[in-house]
Structure formats: structure tokens, C-alpha cells
Design a protein around this motif. Structure first.
Motif, mmCIF file in Angstrom:
data_model
loop_
_atom_site.group_PDB
_atom_site.id
_atom_site.type_symbol
_atom_site.label_atom_id
_atom_site.label_comp_id
_atom_site.label_asym_id
_atom_site.label_seq_id
_atom_site.Cartn_x
_atom_site.Cartn_y
_atom_site.Cartn_z
ATOM 1 N N GLY A 564 65.020 37.007 -58.978
ATOM 2 C CA GLY A 564 66.378 37.455 -58.713
ATOM 3 C C GLY A 564 67.148 37.583 -60.006
ATOM 4 O O GLY A 564 66.738 37.084 -61.054
ATOM 5 N N ILE A 581 70.561 40.945 -57.088
ATOM 6 C CA ILE A 581 69.454 41.020 -56.146
ATOM 7 C C ILE A 581 68.812 39.644 -56.053
ATOM 8 O O ILE A 581 68.676 38.940 -57.057
ATOM 9 C CB ILE A 581 68.416 42.089 -56.562
ATOM 10 C CG1 ILE A 581 67.343 42.243 -55.474
ATOM 11 C CG2 ILE A 581 67.805 41.776 -57.926
ATOM 12 C CD1 ILE A 581 66.440 43.434 -55.685
ATOM 13 N N ALA A 584 63.680 39.383 -55.002
ATOM 14 C CA ALA A 584 63.390 40.789 -55.286
ATOM 15 C C ALA A 584 62.004 41.214 -54.817
ATOM 16 O O ALA A 584 61.785 42.386 -54.477
ATOM 17 C CB ALA A 584 63.530 41.046 -56.785
ATOM 18 N N ARG A 600 64.345 40.025 -49.125
ATOM 19 C CA ARG A 600 65.103 40.640 -50.222
ATOM 20 C C ARG A 600 66.541 40.924 -49.794
ATOM 21 O O ARG A 600 66.809 41.311 -48.652
ATOM 22 C CB ARG A 600 64.424 41.933 -50.654
ATOM 23 C CG ARG A 600 65.090 42.636 -51.832
ATOM 24 C CD ARG A 600 64.492 44.007 -52.101
ATOM 25 N NE ARG A 600 63.073 43.900 -52.423
ATOM 26 C CZ ARG A 600 62.103 44.345 -51.649
ATOM 27 N NH1 ARG A 600 62.397 44.896 -50.461
ATOM 28 N NH2 ARG A 600 60.843 44.225 -52.010
ATOM 29 N N VAL A 602 70.574 42.416 -51.443
ATOM 30 C CA VAL A 602 71.324 43.063 -52.518
ATOM 31 C C VAL A 602 72.809 42.777 -52.297
ATOM 32 O O VAL A 602 73.301 42.845 -51.153
ATOM 33 C CB VAL A 602 71.064 44.582 -52.544
ATOM 34 C CG1 VAL A 602 71.867 45.247 -53.661
ATOM 35 C CG2 VAL A 602 69.574 44.865 -52.726
#
Length: 612
Positions: A564, A581, A584, A600, A602
Motif C-alpha cells: 500500500g 491505495i 494493492a 484492494r 482506493v
């Protein structure tokens, strides 16, 4: 991260010896994560950053905000001692464990980790090591604000500021986070999210030359959803369990003198905790506790020698109540203990620095204990140094271990003895202008380990002191490179061999939730308008216990990587926009068998810092 170049870390550490030392002048193995790295990586919770510390195994029981345990050098989860702004913060209402899942990283300015037994310095629970988390301090940014929104309907924000300087001033901060999370059971049920709020403050007032009074405090609230066990089948299921936790504390102190010459500090603190459990909003049980402490510490430095003496007194009160069992689990317990600590340090006897600490703890419920810590470091020239240390640790049984009771399920053992540990470590270090490295080997032995027991005739669980010795040994390797402000890189690797004797047979078993191999790479820096931070951590395969079958069975959990990072761009003046993020690689990892974590995600946001 330990004994690194001055440009790479804050120069002074305190937790390693009760005195302010340059990081290159202490025999202890210390990791410091500074404010720049905390801000640049952008992790929302402190446990995400502890994955960058060698030999720190982080176990989260589900998505973010779930119960989180940290085991340092193979020790138990309640063998890490946590300080928050100088206040002892292990929760006496939750098995004496640190509540790492409550620690919001947005208002932390520094994380200091000392590995190995430290009970001679700090008392009970300091077997695996000590973690000290500091909030924002006077003399930092005059005002700071951050906000972020992202995947899983995650929202976080923080605001704070300070005035004055490190000698006299005030600092206040507040932060909050919320996330809908994911279903931790099988991915098809309701989401298990969390909410937390954190308040922190500290201040110092200079009354006269070499006379200062001050205060610090924090308040942490969290609401966390999780999947527990079906009350009818006793099997783990997609349930509507929820915990609501609170931890708050305050400390007052008065300091007279000069820390570099002679000083006297009188302090007192009060900590309170509350942990409530619900099923579909129906209350099940709750625990609460208070810890009151008073301390008097004095120090004297003459030439190469420094002396510290401290007297501490502590009183803990524990209260348990339930609804589901008709009040049969109710408990009201108290205990007290006092301690005397004497520490001596000799600096710069040629290339050698050495220290010795002795502490005597006087318990009202257990036999008194004396702990010793000794260390020596020699500078070999050319940037190389060698260090060795010996330490002892103790840990009191928790209130639940001693007196806990659930009808037809668990009965505590009031005859338990405290756990005790001894350990030694040897390290070789190098510190240059832009590069530093260290290799450490350690061995620890734990006696009277408190373990869970199960009687197949009565189906009752309890606790007992294990016969034999739990053994831990390992190797830690660290390196850091920082040629300029644009890039700082740190690498860590840890190998661990941890085993315990089986209570019934005496045969040795591998300790669970402790990976044999672990490591990390972290990078951060600033160049012009751009600042960034990224971290990659590795957790090797490890063992856990599956309670979904009878009898419970040990299973292997696979290794995983977590990656990340965050990038921030200054769009004008003090305003930066951020993009972060997490996970990842979309790792479908489990720290605890059967509990899923987020994939994951964002996140985008902004931050503002005035007068930094």
C-alpha cells in the motif's frame, strides 16, 4: 530502522532506558517510525505501521477495526506493553492486552518500539517489548486538517494544532474514521464495519526556571461489527455481533530541574476502559476497569554517569456484568502493586556505553518479583558497533484468567502465578552518512506460561501455568538508505523459532499466529510539490487453531504480501491532494483462521498544514 543515520530518524529515544539517549548510543534494539513516514504512508490505523517493525507479528480478526493483536519476538499478545503519551495503556478489562485496533494513526506523531524483555524498566507485560505511541506535541504544525473518502464507503478525517514550543505550549487533536468493511465470514453476508473517534491533547506550562507542570490525555471510542458464533449451534456463523469499546486516560505531572543534570518528576494518572458486547443490538455482557497510578522519579547526571530512581504505586479495579447469563458471570475485583526501580548508565568510557537496571515489584496477590536488565555497546570504529543485552520480564495473570466465569463453559483459576521471562540479544551495527544496517540474534525463555485448558469430562475450559519452558529465538536484519530528502528506504527481515510445551504430554508445539519468516520494505520522500510513501510487508505461513471442529484442530494459514502507499501533490500554499491505495495486490489473506479481510481499496482526499 535501528541505529540509523541521523538524517533517517529522530535522534533521541526514551523508552529504551528511561533517559533521553541518542539512538546510536543505546544497547537496546529500537525502531522509531517518525511523523513524516506516518503521514506519507497514510495508513489509517497504527497496526498497519507496526508491520514494518522486525519481529512484530500483527493478527487482525477480520477487516479493519476488528480485534488486533501484536506479538513481538514470539511473545504472547498480552506481553507487549503499550504507552500512549506516556500513559500505561494496556486494558485491564480485556486481558491486559493493548487495544491496538483503537489506535487511530491520523493524530500520531511518533511510534517507538523497544524489543525484548523490559520489565526492569517498565514492569508487568513488558516481556516481548514496549510500544510507545505519541500524539501531536506542542511546537509542531500550528494547524493541520485531513480528509479522505474511498472504497468500502470509508471516510476519515482529522483536525488538530498546537502553539508554543517544546518547553511550553498546548497541542490538541481529534480524528474519526468509519468503514462499512466486508463480510468477514464467507463474503456473502452482511458487512462488518467499524467506527472510531480519537481525542488527544498535551500541554506544558513553565512556572519558573527549571519548574514545569503539564498534562496529557486521550479518549478512544470504537464500534466494531464482527461475525461470532451461533447461540443455538455454537458454530461460527454470519452473526450480528458488535462490540463497543472505550479507553480514556489522563496524566498530570510536575517537573523540577534539568534533565541533562538533575531532575525530579511527580506524576499521577487515571485510566478507564469499558467493553460492551451486543448481538443484534441486544446486550450480552460488559467489562470495565480503572487503573490509578502515582509515581516519583528522580535523576542525576555527573560526567559519564547517569542515575535514575523511581517509585511507582498502582491500583486496578475490574468489573464484569452480563445479561445473557442472568448475572452469573458478574465480578468485582481489585488489586494493587508497588515498585522501586534503580537505573545506572555509563557513557563514553572510551568506546563503551553500558547500563544496568534493577526493579522490585511488590504485589498484593502474588509473590514479589525482582527484574534485571543490563546492556553494553562498543563502538568498533569505521561506523561499526557491537551491542549485547540481557533482560527479564514478568506478566501478571489477567482478571479474567484468575476469576472469569461463564456457566457450563469457563471457570478461572485463582491459583495462577505470574509468567516470567529471561532473554539475551547480540547485535552488530553499522551507521554511515546515508546508510545504516544491523543484524541481531536473540534468545528468550518463558516460564509458567498461562495456557488454556479443557476438561473433556466436564466440557469446562480454564487456565493453568504450563510445565516446562516456552522457547523463542530469532534473527533480525535491518537496513536503511537515505541519500537525500527525495528518498528514504528501509528493509527488514525476521526469522523466528517459537515453541511451547503441550500441557498434557510435555511435547513441544510451534506457537500459533507467529510466522517463521516476515519482513518489510518501506520507502518515502519529498521532491518539490510531490511527497509519497509506500510499504510492502511479508507475513510467512503460520499456524492457527480451528474451533469450528471438535476437537479443535491446528491448521496452516498461507503466507501473504500486503502492499500500500500514498502520493500527495501540493496544489497551492499549504493544500495537498492525496491518493492512497491499500492491499494493492488484492491479497485474500487471513491472520486468524476463518476471518476474511478487505481486498484492494482506493482512497482520495486532501490535507492542509499551516505553520509547520
Amino acid at each position: 530502522m535501528m541505529d540509523m543515520p541521523p538524517a533517517d530518524q529522530p535522534a533521541i529515544v526514551v523508552t529504551a532506558s528511561r533517559t533521553a539517549d541518542a539512538i546510536g548510543d543505546t544497547p537496546a534494539t529500537v525502531t522509531v517510525i517518525d511523523q513524516d513516514r506516518i503521514i506519507r504512508i497514510g495508513a489509517p490505523l497504527i497496526p498497519d505501521l507496526l508491520r514494518l517493525v522486525p519481529s512484530a507479528a500483527v493478527s487482525t480478526s477480520g477487516p479493519a477495526g476488528s480485534l488486533t493483536q501484536v506479538r513481538i519476538r514470539g511473545a504472547e499478545a498480552n506481553h507487549t506493553l503499550l504507552f500512549i503519551d506516556g500513559i500505561r495503556a494496556n486494558d485491564p478489562a480485556a486481558g491486559n492486552e493493548p487495544r491496538f485496533e483503537l489506535l487511530n494513526a491520523d493524530i500520531a506523531s511518533r511510534i517507538e518500539v523497544v524489543r525484548g524483555p523490559q520489565s526492569a524498566l517498565w514492569g508487568s507485560e513488558a516481556i516481548g517489548g514496549v510500544v510507545a505511541v505519541d500524539g501531536t506535541k506542542p511546537g509542531g504544525a500550528k494547524a493541520r486538517m485531513t480528509a479522505e473518502y474511498g472504497s468500502f464507503d470509508t471516510l476519515r478525517g482529522a483536525i488538530g494544532g498546537s502553539n508554543g514550543n517544546t518547553e511550553q505550549g498546548l497541542s490538541l487533536a481529534a480524528a474519526g474514521q468509519r468503514s462499512d468493511g466486508v463480510d468477514s465470514f464467507d463474503g456473502t453476508g452482511d458487512r462488518d464495519g467499524y467506527r472510531n473517534v480519537a481525542l488527544r491533547g498535551s500541554g506544558r506550562l513553565k512556572l519558573a526556571d527549571e519548574v514545569v507542570v503539564g498534562a496529557s490525555g486521550f479518549a478512544l471510542w470504537e464500534q466494531s461489527q464482527f461475525d461470532g458464533y451461533d447461540p443455538a449451534t455454537f458454530l461460527r456463523a454470519d452473526t450480528l455481533d458488535e462490540s463497543r469499546n472505550r479507553l480514556a486516560a489522563g496524566r498530570l505531572f510536575a517537573e523540577v530541574g534539568d534533565r541533562s543534570k538533575q531532575y525530579l518528576i511527580l506524576s499521577g494518572s487515571l485510566l478507564g476502559s469499558s467493553n460492551r458486547n451486543f448481538l443484534a443490538d441486544d446486550p450480552i455482557n460488559r467489562t470495565s476497569a480503572t487503573r490509578r497510578t502515582a509515581a516519583l522519579e528522580g535523576g542525576l547526571t555527573t560526567g559519564r554517569h547517569s542515575f535514575v530512581a523511581a517509585i511507582d504505586a498502582e491500583r486496578e479495579a475490574f468489573r464484569a456484568r452480563d445479561v445473557a447469563y442472568g448475572g452469573f458471570t458478574d465480578q468485582d475485583r481489585t488489586r494493587t502493586h508497588r515498585s522501586v526501580t534503580l537505573a545506572w548508565k555509563m557513557r563514553d568510557l572510551g568506546p563503551v556505553t553500558t547500563d544496568l537496571t534493577v526493579r522490585h515489584d511488590m504485589f498484593d496477590r502474588f509473590k514479589d518479583a525482582t527484574s534485571i536488565r543490563a546492556g553494553i555497546m562498543a563502538k568498533l570504529g569505521g561506523g561499526f558497533s557491537a551491542a549485547a543485552s540481557y533482560g527479564e520480564g514478568i506478566a501478571q495473570p489477567s482478571f479474567f484468567d484468575l476469576y472469569g466465569f461463564f456457566p457450563g463453559s469457563f471457570v478461572g483459576n485463582p491459583g495462577l502465578k505470574p509468567e516470567s521471562s529471561v532473554g539475551g540479544e547480540w547485535s552488530l551495527r553499522y551507521s554511515g552518512h546515508s546508510f545504516g544496517a544491523a543484524v541481531t540474534y536473540y534468545r528468550q525463555r518463558l516460564k509458567d506460561e498461562i495456557v488454556d485448558t479443557f476438561d473433556p469430562d466436564t466440557f469446562l475450559s480454564s487456565t493453568a501455568n504450563a510445565r516446562g519452558t516456552s522457547k523463542r529465538q530469532g534473527i533480525e536484519a535491518e537496513a536503511a538508505y537515505r541519500p537525500n530528502d527525495a528518498i528514504r528506504v528501509t528493509l527488514t527481515y525476521a526469522w523466528l523459532d517459537a515453541s511451547e510445551p503441550q500441557l498434557a504430554t510435555g511435547l513441544r508445539l510451534k506457537e500459533q499466529r507467529r510466522p517463521r519468516h516476515s519482513g518489510s520494505i518501506a520507502v518515502d520522500g519529498v521532491s518539490g510539490r510531490l511527497s509519497y510513501g509506500a510499504a510492502l510487508s511479508y507475513t510467512g505461513a503460520h499456524i492457527d487453531t480451528n474451533f469450528d471442529v471438535f476437537p479443535a484442530d491446528r491448521v496452516n494459514l498461507r503466507s501473504y504480501w500486503l502492499a500500500g502507499g500514498q502520493a500527495a501533490y501540493r496544489v497551492g500554499g499549504p493544500v495537498e491532494v492525496t491518493l492512497r491505495i491499500a492491499n494493492a495486490f488484492d491479497s485474500g489473506h487471513q491472520d486468524v483462521v476463518g476471518y476474511r479481510s478487505e481486498g484492494r481499496s482506493v482512497h482520495a482526499g486532501f490535507r492542509v498544514a499551516l505553520g509547520r
